[in-house]
Every structure is written in C-alpha cells, then in structure tokens.
Design an enzyme around this catalytic site. Structure first.
Site, PDB file in Angstrom:
ATOM      1  N   SER A 276     -10.034  -1.336   6.942  1.00 47.48           N
ATOM      2  CA  SER A 276      -9.320  -1.037   5.704  1.00 47.48           C
ATOM      3  C   SER A 276      -8.557  -2.203   5.106  1.00 47.48           C
ATOM      4  O   SER A 276      -8.049  -2.093   3.992  1.00 47.48           O
ATOM      5  CB  SER A 276      -8.364   0.141   5.923  1.00 47.48           C
ATOM      6  OG  SER A 276      -9.097   1.322   6.127  1.00 47.48           O
TER       7      SER A 276
ATOM      8  N   SER B 246      -9.544   1.145   3.201  1.00 50.69           N
ATOM      9  CA  SER B 246      -8.791   2.068   2.358  1.00 50.69           C
ATOM     10  C   SER B 246      -7.658   1.376   1.595  1.00 50.69           C
ATOM     11  O   SER B 246      -7.017   1.999   0.751  1.00 50.69           O
ATOM     12  CB  SER B 246      -8.181   3.192   3.214  1.00 50.69           C
ATOM     13  OG  SER B 246      -7.198   2.671   4.113  1.00 50.69           O
TER      14      SER B 246
ATOM     15  N   LYS C  33       0.835  -1.195   0.000  1.00 47.27           N
ATOM     16  CA  LYS C  33       0.000   0.000   0.000  1.00 47.27           C
ATOM     17  C   LYS C  33       0.876   1.253   0.000  1.00 47.27           C
ATOM     18  O   LYS C  33       1.929   1.287   0.643  1.00 47.27           O
ATOM     19  CB  LYS C  33      -0.902  -0.043   1.233  1.00 47.27           C
ATOM     20  CG  LYS C  33      -1.977   1.031   1.319  1.00 47.27           C
ATOM     21  CD  LYS C  33      -2.827   0.762   2.554  1.00 47.27           C
ATOM     22  CE  LYS C  33      -3.929   1.786   2.760  1.00 47.27           C
ATOM     23  NZ  LYS C  33      -4.735   1.478   3.969  1.00 47.27           N
TER      24      LYS C  33
END
Length: 538
Positions: free
Chosen positions: A214, A190, A109
């Site tokens: 997330s 997310s 990420k």
C-alpha cells in the site's frame, strides 16, 4: 472538511483563471516549481526569505483546489494550516528552526489520526466525526519536526481491507482517486491519494501506510520513491489498523533524499507501540541522510530470485528490470542468483482477518468521541451495510465477512500456527533466508511483484522509479474501468532488505536513482496544476 469544501467551491474560478497545465508550464520568477521542488529547495527559499510557509500553504491549497475535483486525492484540508504556518514563520524569523521539515507542508493518509479539527475516517462514514485523545505518534513526530500537516489524503477505504470487488483509491468519503499520468489511471492502493498528491506537488511529500503493497504500489504509479519500513521502525499508535503483524507507516516523495528526511523524522521508539521496542541499538535511529552515497552500488551483493517472477509480468516492465540489472553491474554490483526455497509463499487470509478483529477493536476503544457507537468489526460491518453512502452491496464486505467467520481473533492458537507459516515462507523459505544464505545487501524485484514477500515477515522495501509504458501501449482496465497499463503510466524497481536495513537500502536506492534519473527524464503527468508558488509570493 469545511476548508476543503470552501476551496473546492472556488475550483471553477481557479480553473477559469489559471487553466490546468498540460505537460509544461511557463513561469517567470526564480522560485522552485512545486511539481518537483525538494526539501532542500523549499528550505533554501524559506531561509533566504524568498517566500514563507504561509505562501507555501496558500499555494499548495490552491493546487489541490484545481485538480481535486478530477483526481480526488485529498479528503480534507487542515483548517489550522495557515495559523500553524504563521507560527512557524515567526519561529524562523526569531532564529529558531526545528529541522529540515520546518514549515514544510505534508499530507497524511486519512487513517493516521490527528487530535485537531480534522477527521480520522479511513474513508468511511462510520468514523466521520470520531475523535482521538491525542495525536497519533506519526502526526506528533511530524509536528515536532516542524512539518505542517496540510490535510488528509484519500485512500482505498479501510486501507483496502473491506471488499473483494472494490477498487484502489475508492472510499465513501473521498470518492474514486485516480492517478495523474493517464486519464482514469488506477492510482494503486491503498495509500492512493498520498501517491497522487506527492506525484504532482500537492504537498512536498506524504505519509502512507502499508500492510502489503500500500505504499510501494501507489508510489510506483506516481513515479515516486516510497519507503515501506520494517514493521516496528515507525509507530502505528492511533493509525487505523489492519494487522499489527504487518502494518507499517512510511514516506512517499519525489526523491530518495526527501523520503529519507521524512523517515528520519518519524522513525523511533514509542511507548504506545511495543513493536518499536525491537529497534536495534537501544532505539537509536541511523542517520539516513548521511547514508546517501552515489557510489553505494559498487561492491554491493544484490540477489535476484528468478523463481519469484510473475508469469503475468509485462515484457516492457521486465525489459526495464533487466536494463536496471545491467546498469547496476556496470556500477560494480555483484548479482547473485538467490531463489526462494518456497516458490509459492503462504498468503494466509487468517493472519490479516484475526488481526483485524483484534486491532480494530483496540483502535475503537481509544476513541474519545464515537458518534456512531461502533466498538467492533461487527458494529462497523452493520453500519456499513445500512448506510447507503457506503455503496453496499455494490462494494461488498467480503473481507470482513471472512474475518468474522473465523470465530476467533489473534489470541487464538490457530492464529499462531498461521503466523508461523507466514514467518517461514517469508523468512527461511523466502526473502530473509535468501539474504542470509547469500550474504546479500538486498534483493531486487519489479515493484509490481515485490510486496508480498516482505509483508509476511515485516521486512522493508524501497521503490524507486524505473520506467514508463510506451505511448503506443494498449490501454488495459480493471473491472471498475480504471487504467492498469497505458501510455506513460509509470512502474518501479524495489530494493527489499532484511529487518532494520533501511540505512543500506536507502544508500542503494539513492545510488540507483542518481545513475538513472528516471523521474526527471521521463514524461510528465497528463494533468498538473497551473497555479504555483510564485502566484502567492508578494
């Protein structure tokens, strides 16, 4: 970003040459398909000399180039990936391997910092070009395990902690990521790009971060396994933060075993993150792969908090949940009614806001190069509101406005009182209390309802595939037009546990996965790259 830009420039050629696969592809060689290849598959092929890590990097990069113009799952490719792969191939040829991840490409990420040629942006131009003095501990551990960090995955900007009116998967840097199971599918947030990338084999697996939902949300949207570890099991050092009390980093993969292998590589004590000093047994990490046991459901005590179910749950999702309960009972699970004593938990915005004020400043202070001279939340807010690329005010800064309006950070006594409310509502009044009172191995909930109860006390969750909305399902969208529910959109089942119980949760999740095989029996994504490993093997 030059490597990704170069590949995307050739995406039209790839599309013309190979096309995009529908639900199936036709391949002739006996090489694993990267859509569903496991670590075991890739390790076997590498050790037998059927292909190299260089081949894998080339194939994954080509797959990204094919679909990224549509799905926007990846923000940046590592320009050194091929050189790293060649070094790992040479090491393997000399008789040395660093473990099961040796030479395996992983995406991380874009809030997990690397001290290399890649950026660390959280999806914001405010951090474009900023540099860190060393790798984040997560990146360092992946490298130590022999993994190739292939690139940075798109995310909900600032890990979904900026706006009250944005959308999961949108960042200024990466644009709007979408899921692969239905056109314009909400990818979940997310760790959105991480979920999309793992779901269709743009890397073997990915790392995401979770503050509340997330990892498990994009994992369920991608028909994946996602592990949200206990806060402190994995380091957050040089991970762009929201909350030191709730943030954690974990793997997303297509199987429980693969997720367990990645977790094994990244878990452990880190001198740069004092939360990791709380890991039990003097920091010794259990053997998560050894915990994989097809019979683990037999005799397990699993709780169902009936008073925690959302009144907005879809009938399809709940029917699949009760079918899962029946499967578990047939496998020998003892189901225990385990209601939470606090039916509506505290969801204090103060904890996240005050933490963010402190923790963001601490991250920015670590930067070795800070081109936009941002040192505080106030600085980042001012930058965001002044740079038109940040899409302000269309996407507001409401969460930051509220955090700054508090007038204090997480050293204030008022913050401490709010934190204790969280700890009670998730502890004695919620998840941890239910587990202790009823001597449970785990609590189960539909993944769409699981995040908050664990988040406020830093407890672990593992989500596994549970089902899909039927092809006749009416499409529902959010305010930004992303599809929330629609034909073939996946959903998941979550196992929630007490602190530091990942070993047991992995065992239960694996047993359920092997009983049901939802991922391999379910529908395929509507979009898949058609280029595969065999197109790069001589």
């Amino acid at each position: 970003m030059a490597r990704l830009t170069s590949l995307l420039a050739s995406a039209t050629a790839w599309l013309a040459l190979f096309g995009l696969a529908s639900c199936t592809t036709t391949k002739t060689k006996s090489l694993p398909s990267l859509f569903d290849a496991t670590i075991d598959d890739l390790e076997r092929g590498l050790s037998q000399g059927l292909f190299t890590s260089v081949d894998l990097v080339n194939a994954y990069e080509a797959r990204i180039a094919q679909v990224n113009p549509i799905l926007r799952a990846v923000n940046e490719l590592n320009p050194d990936a091929l050189d790293i792969a060649a070094e790992l191939d040479a090491l393997r040829a000399s008789g040395t391997t660093l473990g099961p991840l040796h030479g395996i490409p992983i995406l991380i990420k874009d809030n997990i910092a690397t001290a290399d040629k890649m950026n660390n942006t959280a999806g914001s131009y405010a951090l474009l070009g900023a540099k860190v003095p060393r790798d984040s501990t997560m990146a360092a551990k992946l490298r130590q395990a022999g993994a190739i960090i292939l690139g940075k995955a798109n995310l909900s900007q600032w890990a979904n902690y900026r706006s009250s009116n944005s959308s999961s998967g949108w960042s200024a840097i990466g644009g709007q990521a979408t899921g692969a199971y239905y056109p314009n599918e909400d990818p979940g947030g997310s760790s959105s790009g991480s979920g999309v990338a793992a779901s269709i084999g743009l890397a073997l697996g990915t790392l995401g971060t979770e503050t509340s939902g997330s990892i498990i949300s994009p994992a369920q949207k991608g028909n994946l396994v996602g592990i949200k570890p206990t806060v402190g099991l994995t380091s957050r050092y040089l991970v762009i933060p929201i909350s030191s009390h709730q943030d954690t980093t974990g793997p997303m993969a297509r199987t429980v075993k693969d997720a367990a292998i990645i977790l094994q590589a990244i878990a452990g004590v880190d001198k740069y993150d004092n939360y990791t000093s709380a890991i039990p047994n003097n920091g010794v990490i259990p053997d998560y792969v050894a915990a994989l046991n097809k019979s683990a459901l037999s005799g397990a005590r699993i709780g169902i908090p009936y008073n925690a179910f959302s009144v907005n749950s879809s009938a399809t999702e709940m029917a699949a949940f009760w079918d899962a309960v029946k499967i578990m009972q047939d496998a020998g699970v003892i189901i225990v009614e385990s209601n939470f004593t606090v039916a509506s938990p505290n969801t204090s915005t103060i904890v996240l806001g005050a933490d963010f004020v402190s923790d963001l400043a601490a991250y920015l202070a670590e930067l070795s190069y800070n081109p936009n001279d941002v040192h505080s939340l106030a600085d980042v807010l001012a930058y965001t509101q002044s740079d038109p690329r940040e899409s302000y005010p269309d996407r507001n800064t409401a969460r930051w406005d509220a955090a700054l309006a508090l007038g204090y950070n997480n050293t204030d006594p008022r913050f401490w009182a709010e934190l204790q409310n969280n700890y009670y509502d998730g502890g004695e009044g919620g998840l941890l209390g239910a587990i202790e009172r009823n001597s449970l191995d785990a609590v189960i909930l539909p993944t769409s309802q699981a995040a908050g109860r664990a988040a406020i006390v830093g407890a672990p969750i593992i989500t596994v595939p549970l089902g899909f909305y039927p092809v006749t399902w009416n499409v529902t969208t959010n305010a930004r037009g992303l599809v929330q529910q629609g034909p073939n959109v996946p959903f998941g089942l979550s196992f929630l546990g007490g602190l530091w119980t990942e070993e047991r949760l992995i065992s239960l999740a694996y047993a359920f996965e092997q009983k049901t095989l939802v991922r391999e029996r379910g529908p395929k994504p509507y979009i898949l790259p058609n280029v595969d490993l065999e197109d790069f093997v001589d």
